[in-house]
Write an enzyme that holds these catalytic residues in place. Structure first.
Site, PDB file in Angstrom:
ATOM      1  N   PHE A   1      34.304 -12.170 -13.465  1.00 26.53           N
ATOM      2  CA  PHE A   1      35.040 -12.101 -14.716  1.00 26.53           C
ATOM      3  C   PHE A   1      35.092 -10.635 -15.126  1.00 26.53           C
ATOM      4  CE2 PHE A   1      35.813 -15.187 -18.420  1.00 26.53           C
ATOM      5  CZ  PHE A   1      36.679 -15.956 -17.670  1.00 26.53           C
TER       6      PHE A   1
ATOM      7  N   GLN B   1      39.610  -9.079 -30.885  1.00 31.41           N
ATOM      8  CA  GLN B   1      40.007  -8.992 -29.493  1.00 31.41           C
ATOM      9  C   GLN B   1      41.403  -9.576 -29.294  1.00 31.41           C
ATOM     10  OE1 GLN B   1      38.011 -11.397 -26.146  1.00 31.41           O
ATOM     11  NE2 GLN B   1      37.419  -9.285 -25.842  1.00 31.41           N
TER      12      GLN B   1
ATOM     13  N   HIS C   1      43.807 -10.855 -26.463  1.00 32.57           N
ATOM     14  CA  HIS C   1      43.732 -11.258 -25.059  1.00 32.57           C
ATOM     15  C   HIS C   1      44.981 -10.799 -24.340  1.00 32.57           C
ATOM     16  CE1 HIS C   1      43.217 -13.610 -21.452  1.00 32.57           C
ATOM     17  NE2 HIS C   1      41.987 -13.903 -21.846  1.00 32.57           N
TER      18      HIS C   1
ATOM     19  N   LEU D   1      46.889 -19.418 -24.249  1.00 31.43           N
ATOM     20  CA  LEU D   1      46.145 -18.510 -23.391  1.00 31.43           C
ATOM     21  C   LEU D   1      46.242 -18.865 -21.910  1.00 31.43           C
ATOM     22  CD1 LEU D   1      43.542 -16.381 -23.670  1.00 31.43           C
ATOM     23  CD2 LEU D   1      42.475 -18.348 -22.665  1.00 31.43           C
TER      24      LEU D   1
ATOM     25  N   GLU E   1      41.518 -15.719 -18.190  1.00 36.17           N
ATOM     26  CA  GLU E   1      41.111 -14.575 -17.403  1.00 36.17           C
ATOM     27  C   GLU E   1      40.742 -15.015 -15.982  1.00 36.17           C
ATOM     28  OE1 GLU E   1      38.931 -11.982 -19.679  1.00 36.17           O
ATOM     29  OE2 GLU E   1      37.954 -10.944 -18.036  1.00 36.17           O
TER      30      GLU E   1
ATOM     31  N   ARG F   1      39.059  -6.540 -21.643  1.00 36.64           N
ATOM     32  CA  ARG F   1      40.279  -7.063 -22.247  1.00 36.64           C
ATOM     33  C   ARG F   1      41.053  -6.054 -23.069  1.00 36.64           C
ATOM     34  NH1 ARG F   1      38.123 -13.061 -23.844  1.00 36.64           N
ATOM     35  NH2 ARG F   1      38.133 -13.744 -21.685  1.00 36.64           N
TER      36      ARG F   1
ATOM     37  N   HIS G   1      42.821 -13.161 -30.182  1.00 42.09           N
ATOM     38  CA  HIS G   1      42.051 -14.117 -29.396  1.00 42.09           C
ATOM     39  C   HIS G   1      40.675 -14.399 -29.975  1.00 42.09           C
ATOM     40  CE1 HIS G   1      40.750 -16.385 -26.035  1.00 42.09           C
ATOM     41  NE2 HIS G   1      39.886 -15.506 -25.604  1.00 42.09           N
TER      42      HIS G   1
ATOM     43  N   ARG H   1      34.260  -8.095 -26.955  1.00 43.30           N
ATOM     44  CA  ARG H   1      33.546  -9.182 -26.292  1.00 43.30           C
ATOM     45  C   ARG H   1      33.982  -9.277 -24.843  1.00 43.30           C
ATOM     46  NH1 ARG H   1      34.559 -14.804 -25.047  1.00 43.30           N
ATOM     47  NH2 ARG H   1      36.681 -14.614 -25.814  1.00 43.30           N
TER      48      ARG H   1
HETATM   49  C1  LIG Z   1      42.129 -20.205 -25.823  1.00 45.28           C
HETATM   50  C2  LIG Z   1      40.735 -19.715 -25.837  1.00 45.28           C
HETATM   51  C3  LIG Z   1      40.022 -19.554 -24.657  1.00 45.28           C
HETATM   52  C4  LIG Z   1      38.719 -19.107 -24.651  1.00 45.28           C
HETATM   53  N1  LIG Z   1      38.058 -18.984 -23.460  1.00 45.28           N
HETATM   54  C5  LIG Z   1      36.760 -18.610 -23.460  1.00 45.28           C
HETATM   55  C6  LIG Z   1      36.035 -18.536 -22.239  1.00 45.28           C
HETATM   56  O1  LIG Z   1      36.550 -18.791 -21.179  1.00 45.28           O
HETATM   57  N2  LIG Z   1      34.744 -18.168 -22.272  1.00 45.28           N
HETATM   58  C7  LIG Z   1      34.126 -17.887 -23.440  1.00 45.28           C
HETATM   59  O2  LIG Z   1      32.958 -17.582 -23.396  1.00 45.28           O
HETATM   60  N3  LIG Z   1      34.795 -17.957 -24.609  1.00 45.28           N
HETATM   61  C8  LIG Z   1      36.100 -18.310 -24.647  1.00 45.28           C
HETATM   62  N4  LIG Z   1      36.773 -18.373 -25.838  1.00 45.28           N
HETATM   63  C9  LIG Z   1      36.078 -18.127 -27.089  1.00 45.28           C
HETATM   64  C10 LIG Z   1      35.310 -19.345 -27.524  1.00 45.28           C
HETATM   65  O3  LIG Z   1      35.913 -20.504 -27.052  1.00 45.28           O
HETATM   66  C11 LIG Z   1      35.222 -19.485 -29.009  1.00 45.28           C
HETATM   67  O4  LIG Z   1      34.747 -18.326 -29.552  1.00 45.28           O
HETATM   68  C12 LIG Z   1      34.273 -20.579 -29.379  1.00 45.28           C
HETATM   69  O5  LIG Z   1      34.693 -21.782 -28.802  1.00 45.28           O
HETATM   70  C13 LIG Z   1      34.130 -20.793 -30.848  1.00 45.28           C
HETATM   71  O6  LIG Z   1      33.287 -21.900 -31.047  1.00 45.28           O
HETATM   72  P1  LIG Z   1      32.720 -22.301 -32.439  1.00 45.28           P
HETATM   73  O7  LIG Z   1      31.802 -23.414 -32.242  1.00 45.28           O
HETATM   74  O8  LIG Z   1      32.212 -21.101 -33.100  1.00 45.28           O
HETATM   75  O9  LIG Z   1      34.019 -22.734 -33.248  1.00 45.28           O
HETATM   76  P2  LIG Z   1      35.090 -23.898 -33.013  1.00 45.28           P
HETATM   77  O10 LIG Z   1      34.946 -24.571 -31.724  1.00 45.28           O
HETATM   78  O11 LIG Z   1      36.404 -23.329 -33.360  1.00 45.28           O
HETATM   79  O12 LIG Z   1      34.680 -24.948 -34.086  1.00 45.28           O
HETATM   80  C14 LIG Z   1      34.856 -24.734 -35.445  1.00 45.28           C
HETATM   81  C15 LIG Z   1      34.435 -25.986 -36.147  1.00 45.28           C
HETATM   82  O13 LIG Z   1      34.344 -25.741 -37.520  1.00 45.28           O
HETATM   83  C16 LIG Z   1      34.983 -26.728 -38.240  1.00 45.28           C
HETATM   84  N5  LIG Z   1      35.450 -26.155 -39.491  1.00 45.28           N
HETATM   85  C17 LIG Z   1      36.165 -25.035 -39.689  1.00 45.28           C
HETATM   86  N6  LIG Z   1      36.387 -24.846 -40.981  1.00 45.28           N
HETATM   87  C18 LIG Z   1      35.794 -25.859 -41.631  1.00 45.28           C
HETATM   88  C19 LIG Z   1      35.671 -26.231 -42.993  1.00 45.28           C
HETATM   89  N7  LIG Z   1      36.225 -25.509 -43.959  1.00 45.28           N
HETATM   90  N8  LIG Z   1      35.011 -27.348 -43.296  1.00 45.28           N
HETATM   91  C20 LIG Z   1      34.455 -28.109 -42.330  1.00 45.28           C
HETATM   92  N9  LIG Z   1      34.537 -27.803 -41.043  1.00 45.28           N
HETATM   93  C21 LIG Z   1      35.190 -26.690 -40.698  1.00 45.28           C
HETATM   94  C22 LIG Z   1      36.082 -27.206 -37.341  1.00 45.28           C
HETATM   95  O14 LIG Z   1      36.425 -28.520 -37.644  1.00 45.28           O
HETATM   96  C23 LIG Z   1      35.408 -27.122 -35.993  1.00 45.28           C
HETATM   97  O15 LIG Z   1      34.702 -28.301 -35.733  1.00 45.28           O
HETATM   98  C24 LIG Z   1      38.100 -18.805 -25.860  1.00 45.28           C
HETATM   99  C25 LIG Z   1      38.786 -18.956 -27.061  1.00 45.28           C
HETATM  100  C26 LIG Z   1      40.089 -19.390 -27.057  1.00 45.28           C
HETATM  101  C27 LIG Z   1      40.825 -19.527 -28.341  1.00 45.28           C
END
Ligand SMILES: Cc1cc2nc3c(=O)[nH]c(=O)nc-3n(C[C@H](O)[C@H](O)[C@H](O)COP(=O)(O)OP(=O)(O)OC[C@H]3O[C@@H](n4cnc5c(N)ncnc54)[C@H](O)[C@@H]3O)c2cc1C
Ligand code: HEM
Ligand code: SF4
Ligand code: F3S
Ligand code: FES
Lengths: 294, 123, 609, 141
Positions: C113, C233, C235, C245, C248, C281, C346, C381
């Protein structure tokens, strides 16, 4: 000091200060071309508009138990300007943001992974974000998923679907872990390949909604839940003993035997999971298993 | 062994039997149609001809088996269809036993008829 | 009022892991999420999870790579925790049944990666996040953890001492989307924010529509400083029309970027002579935009990402879902043609300031996942480092909140001894316009005992909702899109002072407009109009903090590029930017980066690839 | 699952327009199955006339004037019955062909071609039915 790539920095500053640079010329040239293209496109669009093709007609199901005038279900018509690559979800969002902010539907990822926006579009269960308007006949009729209780507009109550999903013990269970703390369980590629499709389910509920058996028998586990069971039953990491238990689960009264191979589930699954095939395989596994005892 | 048996429910067995009888019926029904509509034409039917066939033990037993499997297959199919449409509770039990009774009558009547042709005294 | 030991807000990767950890540590846990857990945006992650699993690899190397990638703005204790614990957490996922891609010998596969010195990215096809999210949700189901899904958390219930460091968080206020009912959730041991990204601040983003940074904004207004908000970031490979997306992983497997002239510009124009497409990135994003700006872009908008040479078999085996994405959302067939790509928002490196256990400066308030800033990603990142962050810091926050003894934190929060005031003058007024409008405002609480803090917060939320529903005014959608447009135009990959200031002025205008906002849908049932209106307020606050940070940081570090300041200035800027809400009057300040780790002290080096 | 709120148009029979092959196959199979079991009952009922016939004596049987033979002959003499028999054949053939399709499906064979095999069953049923019309009608006039 400079962690950056000198060339890029230099060039980008250059382009700003020296209008005669090569890059700039090319850009200007391309701008001209792009402008021409745009003009042409606009002309075409104008023509289309004249022929009344540039807008999409959406007929959207509306219902709200609390709001006067919406308690009786009805269809509202929206005319949304068409843009290339527009999906049903884009059109709905446009209609909501421009015409009627009370238009309600679930959506989040816009990329077919969150499973929020399964709807009944022109008579088929579809993910709105994954359905191109250009592939549909007009007017585009958008309704909530059939065979589910409508909460409001295009939102249906998913509780029952979740209950069914959770009824099959949808979690990995085994007693046979490798010794080391940091040791993974081994799984050969073939086995991972076998369960691959089944792990792709995004819980959208389209399959359940399309299945007539599920519509008739409320307790039928339904294709998605059975597929979930398949995902674990076929995962060799769980071991034989567990598989036995899994088969018992799917063999229950409202389990696999209910399926009448209607294939609608397979037809509508946005993740292309061969649901009928998985259900059928489980039936065979169950029969094989039972033959041992009969 | 009793616990082990709990691992299968009649659902699975019935499903399986529905398929097994289907395979059997596939062959026999084809034979039946062929024999009675193509080899012997419909307007040539007579008691004598029927009874001539029935007097052969192999034909007689095939027909009885045909009757039993077809009844099972058909009635079980109907029952399944109803259950799939959400038939539950007492209604379901009532219908189940009605269907069983109808099957018994059908099979009994069928056997009596066959016996009549075969010249077996039991009819 | 609901009562639990630990309340986890958000059910993405970080929230799920935190809930499991807290429950295993003996707490009664509830998850409150505006989306059903499996709908969280973690499911969109494609590429993979970095973990030093193999003998030839080491967590120290991973930490080094991460530090280098962060452009030396990561805090070493957090970075080392990430790299040290990621392997065991990944193996735990495997033990929970996550269907990783496999090698011939049956072990989990790893791939190279960007920015990594060893192929240590474990993955499950091109749907790693989906598999991870579902695997963890399954564990939540197994453990019977209470989930309140489709409950939108509106506010935190925090006491109102003057100094944020003395405040305590007693719970949250949530709005049940289904029924329109507002409830307090009392958290006896702690609230963990895991609300994910804030991509909706921009209009071209890979993030979900639900990624509105609610947790970040709530914590900000409750008094927790926002850290390093300017580091966003972009992407390099997103589809031009939707922002979807393209992982990568495509470049990891050998995909190549071409400009309009068919040049492999990463090499031919010298952007990254060693790593080419696999450079970090920010480097690739800027390279692409430079190509476009210099007239070598296609349609003056994007470049091409080509994977045809990998062969159908390999593509189908490892990148199958990329094919679907390109086709469904862009109409391009990755097997027969190159895919159009351009940079898109991203990931937010910055966020809620926490230490390496996820604790914020407010007692009883934790944050983990993308909404938090521990900080492991610093100025940039590395791909595949966010998913391990979710599980490592989710677990840590969960345990800590449940009361497990975890030692002294090395990363400080709040204004400890070495903070430094900033003397930056913003040309435009920032912060709250006028706190008198109950619909727009949501300030601090006034009580100290837990019951009344939560109760008071509920009342205020109720008042706010009633006001929004009953009055007439403008729709939030235009305000939201105005914010997104100005942010995308001016606070993008390339940033200049004048335009950043313009943006602050635009945001001011948007704030003024928001004072007239109203919800036209009167329904109490599934009122998404209301939810989106509330979210828009959050977007506004975040956009402003982000732009303030971008203006203040006069250097070029990691993802933050400034036209007037073309180099990294280590003497002056080896420090975090922090912005405190101060009850409506945002204040900027700094704190130093922690470069001394347990393993070693990370000396800033030039970040070339 | 909505039992409480009827959405009219969406859930009623109006949906048939939207059915795909697999669903049609299911409906036809159901229909033909019910017709067949129905026929089995009537069939046995008609054949039961053989019981009194057997008791009526050798002579009548030899002459073909027994109840059974008479009943069958008169029934077969009716054009309507002949036409119904053609219908029965169609029903039986479809049920057999589609039944075979379902059996293969159960074995996991040809799942990808499930729609094609359904169309094939339909066409074959049509062909076989048409081809056997002369045989079935023979002697009716
Ligand atoms: C397209 C894409 C591809 C990616 N690929 C990679 C990768 O290959 N490798 C890697 O390491 N990272 C990757 N990332 C980054 C990584 O996926 C994210 O940073 C990570 O998933 C975020 O997880 P989280 O649990 O913080 O938030 P999320 O999974 O976004 O969850 C947020 C949660 O909070 C809840 N929520 C939000 N606001 C409220 C509110 N006001 N009240 C109640 N609940 C709320 C939502 O319902 C949800 O359940 C990628 C990101 C994207 C967008
Ligand atoms: C000739 C060969 C036959 C084959 C291959 C066959 C096959 C099948 C199969 C596989 C099913 C199960 C469908 C399912 O559960 O999904 C079925 C159902 C059924 N069959 Fe047959 N069958 C045959 C003959 C008959 C006969 C002779 C009768 C009548 C007595 C009959 C009556 C039924 C009925 C009533 C059903 C249930 C239909 C429903 O689901 O409502 N079948 N058949
Ligand atoms: S199996 Fe397919 S259609 Fe059914 S819920 Fe899962 S993704 Fe949706
Ligand atoms: S639609 Fe229903 S009947 Fe079986 S094949 Fe699918 S579950
Ligand atoms: S919006 Fe997530 S699946 Fe369509």
């Amino acid at each position: 000091m400079s962690t950056q790539i000198p060339k890029q920095t230099e060039e980008s500053t250059e382009t700003e200060t020296e209008p005669a640079s090569k890059g700039d010329e090319r850009r200007a040239e391309k701008r001209r071309r792009a402008a021409e293209r745009r003009e042409q496109r606009q002309e075409e669009e104008a023509e289309k508009a004249a022929a009344d093709e540039s807008t999409v007609e959406l007929k959207v199901f509306r219902y709200d138990p609390q709001v006067e005038g919406k308690q009786e279900p009805r269809f509202d018509t929206f005319h949304v300007p068409f843009t290339k690559g527009m999906t049903v979800l884009d059109a709905l969002m446009y209609a909501r943001d421009t015409y009627d902010s009370s238009l309600t539907f679930r959506h989040s990822c816009r990329q077919a992974v969150c499973g929020s926006d399964a709807m009944f579009v022109n008579g088929g269960q579809k993910l709105a974000c994954k359905t191109q308007i250009s592939d549909l006949d007009e007017p585009v009729r958008v309704e909530p998923l059939p065979h589910a209780e409508v909460t409001k507009d295009l939102v249906v109550d998913m509780e029952h679907f979740y209950d069914q999903m959770e009824a099959v013990e949808p979690y990995f269970q085994t007693n046979e872990y490798p010794d080391g703390e940091l040791e993974e369980q081994r799984q050969d590629r073939e086995n991972r390949e076998k369960i691959k499709m089944s792990t792709r389910c995004i819980w959208c509920g389209a399959c359940m909604s399309s299945c007539n058996i599920a519509a008739g028998d409320n307790e039928y586990l339904g294709p998605a839940a059975i597929n979930k069971a398949y995902r674990f039953a076929m995962d060799e990491r769980e071991g034989e003993e567990m598989k036995q238990k899994r088969l018992e689960i799917i063999e229950q009264e409202h389990g696999v035997w209910r399926c009448q191979t209607q294939f609608s589930c397979t037809e509508v699954c946005p993740k292309d999971i061969p649901l009928t095939e998985h259900i059928q395989e489980l039936k065979r596994e169950a029969v094989k298993n039972n033959l041992k005892f009969w | 062994m009793a616990e082990r048996y709990s691992s299968f429910q009649s659902g699975g067995r019935m499903w399986f039997l529905q398929r097994v009888t289907a395979v059997f019926l596939l062959v026999v029904l084809a034979f039946h149609f062929f024999l009675l509509h193509f080899v012997h034409h419909a307007d040539e039917v007579s008691f004598l001809a029927s009874s001539a066939r029935m007097e052969q033990l192999s034909y007689y037993s095939l027909m009885i088996l045909f009757l039993v499997t077809a009844t099972f297959h058909g009635v079980n199919g109907v029952y399944n269809a109803l259950v799939n449409q959400g038939l539950t509770g007492t209604k379901r039990t009532v219908i189940k036993w009605t269907l069983v009774a109808a099957s018994v009558v059908l099979i009994a009547q069928g056997i009596r008829t066959a016996n009549a042709w075969a010249g077996i005294g039991l009819y | 009022m609901h009562e639990h030991d630990v309340v986890v807000v958000g059910a993405g990767g970080a929230g799920l892991r935190a809930a499991i950890a807290a429950q295993e540590a003996g707490a009664d846990v509830a998850m409150v999420s505006k989306l059903h857990p499996v709908r969280s945006h973690t499911g969109a992650a494609e590429g993979g999870i970095n973990a030093a699993l193999r003998d030839a690899d080491s967590w120290q190397d991973h930490a080094y790579d991460t530090m280098k990638g962060s452009d030396y703005l990561g805090d070493a204790p957090a970075v080392e925790a990430l790299c040290q614990e990621s392997p065991e957490e990944v193996i735990r996922l495997e033990h929970w049944g996550m269907p990783f891609s496999r090698e011939d010998d049956g072990r989990v596969s790893q791939r190279p990666f960007g920015g990594l010195s060893f192929p240590r990215t474990t993955y499950a096809g091109a749907e790693t996040g989906h598999q991870m999210l579902h695997t963890m949700y399954e564990q939540v189901v197994k453990r019977g953890i209470t989930v309140y899904d489709e409950w939108h958390v509106m506010d935190l219930a925090v006491t109102d001492e003057d100094d944020p460091a003395e405040r305590t968080c007693h719970g949250v206020v949530a709005y049940d989307i289904q029924s329109g009912e507002i409830s307090g959730f009392r958290a006896k041991d702690g609230v963990i924010l895991a609300t994910g990204g804030m991509g909706q601040v921009f209009d071209h983003t890979t993030n979900a529509v639900a990624n509105t940074g609610d947790g970040v904004a709530m914590a900000y207004r409750a008094g927790v400083p926002m850290e390093d908000m300017e580091f966003i970031q972009f992407h390099p490979t997103t589809l031009p029309s939707t922002g979807v997306l393209i992982s990568e992983g495509v470049r990891g497997e050998g995909g190549i970027l071409y400009n309009e002239d068919g040049e492999r510009f990463m090499f031919e124009h010298g952007y990254a002579n060693n790593d080419g497409e696999l450079a970090s990135r920010d480097v690739v994003s800027r390279a692409e935009l430079t190509e476009v700006n210099e007239g070598r872009g296609i349609e003056d908008e994007y470049v091409h990402l080509d994977m045809r040479h990998l062969g159908e078999e390999r593509i189908l085996d490892r990148l199958e879902n990329i094919l679907h994405l390109a086709e469904d959302f862009e109409g391009a067939d990755g097997l027969t043609e190159p895919m159009p790509v351009k940079p898109g928002q991203h990931y937010a490196m910055g966020g809620i300031e926490t230490n390496e256990f996820g604790e914020t400066v407010i007692d009883g308030l934790y944050a983990a996942g993308e909404c938090a800033c521990a900080s492991v990603h610093g100025a940039n990142r590395l791909g595949g480092n966010a998913l391990p962050e979710l599980i490592v810091f989710g677990k840590r926050a969960g345990r800590h909140a449940a009361g497990e003894e975890m030692g002294e934190a090395e990363v400080t929060t709040g204004r400890s001894s070495d903070w430094e005031p900033a003397d930056y003058e913003f040309g435009v007024e920032v912060g709250e316009t006028d706190g008198s409008d109950p619909a727009a405002a949501d300030g601090g609480a006034v009580a100290t005992d837990a019951e009344s803090v939560v109760g008071g917060a509920v009342d205020r939320a109720q008042e706010r909702v009633d006001e929004l529903l009953s009055r007439k005014g403008r729709n939030h959608a235009e305000i939201r899109s105005a914010v997104q447009e100005t942010m995308t135009a001016n606070v993008n990959v390339f940033r200049e002072e004048g335009r950043l200031e313009e943006t602050l002025a635009d945001l001011r205008e948007a704030r003024e407009a928001y004072k007239d906002v109203a919800v036209s849908d009167p329904s109490r049932t599934f009122n998404t109009d209301l939810i989106h209106t509330i979210e828009t307020r959050n977007i506004l606050d975040i956009a402003e903090a982000l732009t303030m940070g971008a203006l203040a940081r006069e250097e070029f570090r990691g993802a933050h590029w400034r036209k007037e300041h073309q180099e990294r200035k280590d003497e002056e800027w080896l420090k975090h930017t922090l912005i405190s809400w101060n009850d409506g009057e945002p204040e900027l300040w700094y704190k130093p980066v922690v470069l001394e780790g347990e393993n070693k002290t990370y000396e800033p080096k030039s970040r070339s690839y | 699952m909505s039992q409480s709120y009827n959405r009219g148009l969406i859930e009623d029979f109006g949906r048939w327009r939207e059915f795909e092959a697999g669903m049609w196959a299911w409906i036809f199979h159901k229909f033909t199955g019910w017709v067949l079991i129905g026929y089995l009952f009537t069939h046995i009922a008609v054949l039961s006339t053989g019981i009194p016939a057997a008791g009526a004596g050798e002579a009548a049987i030899a002459a073909g004037t027994d109840v059974y033979t008479q009943t069958i002959v008169s029934l077969e003499g009716l054009l309507l019955v002949r036409l119904l028999e053609v219908g029965l054949l169609a029903v039986a053939v479809f049920h057999m062909l589609n039944g075979t399709r379902l059996l293969l499906t159960d074995l996991g064979i040809g799942l990808d071609a499930q729609d094609k095999s359904f169309y094939a069953s339909l066409i074959l049923t049509g062909a076989i039915t048409v081809a056997s019309v002369p045989t079935f009608i023979a002697g009716a006039f």
